[in-house]
Design a protein around this motif. Structure first.
Motif, PDB file in Angstrom:
ATOM      1  N   GLU A   1      10.797  41.852  39.564  1.00 55.55           N
ATOM      2  CA  GLU A   1      12.345  41.936  39.035  1.00 55.55           C
ATOM      3  C   GLU A   1      12.722  43.479  38.902  1.00 55.55           C
ATOM      4  O   GLU A   1      12.219  44.248  38.491  1.00 55.55           O
ATOM      5  N   SER A   2      13.894  43.545  39.724  1.00 57.01           N
ATOM      6  CA  SER A   2      14.654  44.855  39.434  1.00 57.01           C
ATOM      7  C   SER A   2      15.849  44.604  40.335  1.00 57.01           C
ATOM      8  O   SER A   2      16.213  43.730  41.245  1.00 57.01           O
ATOM      9  N   ASP A   3      16.926  45.558  40.244  1.00 61.85           N
ATOM     10  CA  ASP A   3      18.140  45.378  40.843  1.00 61.85           C
ATOM     11  C   ASP A   3      18.208  46.074  42.434  1.00 61.85           C
ATOM     12  O   ASP A   3      17.126  46.942  42.259  1.00 61.85           O
ATOM     13  N   ASP A   4      18.964  45.866  43.185  1.00 62.24           N
ATOM     14  CA  ASP A   4      18.839  46.380  44.412  1.00 62.24           C
ATOM     15  C   ASP A   4      19.044  47.828  44.459  1.00 62.24           C
ATOM     16  O   ASP A   4      18.607  48.354  45.325  1.00 62.24           O
ATOM     17  N   GLN A   5      19.537  48.412  43.441  1.00 55.89           N
ATOM     18  CA  GLN A   5      19.640  50.041  43.353  1.00 55.89           C
ATOM     19  C   GLN A   5      18.414  50.745  42.790  1.00 55.89           C
ATOM     20  O   GLN A   5      18.079  51.887  43.172  1.00 55.89           O
TER      21      GLN A   5
END
Length: 119
Positions: free
Chosen positions: A54-58
């Motif tokens: 889980e992590s955002d694309d940034q």
């Protein structure tokens, strides 16, 4: 018996989990990148259906070098190497054992992989 392991980078922006056998041993690699990272990796490659993150694309950065088959992932906020897709088994993962909750990589025995002479 398989267990569910949870891990994260230092700041917590990148979180991951996987299923695997009990971790009793690690793996070190002597390639130029791993030598500089100094991290101990999981000894077993983790199949993609047993790994999630889980992590955002940034937040999740990646780095490739040499033959560009392996993909090394790190947190763009705190810089910690969290996991990578392997060169020998594309799509499979190895994780930084220092990022796994409840695992002390300094207490584990390890095998040495000769990545230095692959290129």
């Amino acid at each position: 018996m398989t267990e569910r392991y949870h891990g994260s980078c230092h700041c917590g922006a990148v979180r991951f989990s996987f299923e695997g056998e009990e971790i009793v041993k690690g793996l070190r690699c002597n390639c130029s990148l791993c030598t500089r990272k100094g991290a101990m990796m999981s000894s077993e490659a983790i199949p993609p259906d047993q790994f999630s993150y889980e992590s955002d694309d940034q937040t999740l950065g990646s780095y490739q070098f040499g033959l560009k088959t392996a993909r090394h992932y790190f947190c763009n906020q705190c810089g910690i190497y969290t996991f990578h897709e392997t060169a020998r088994m594309p799509g499979h993962f190895r994780v930084n054992l220092g990022c796994i909750e409840g695992i002390d990589p300094f207490t584990l025995e390890y095998d040495l992989f000769d990545g230095k002479h692959l290129l």
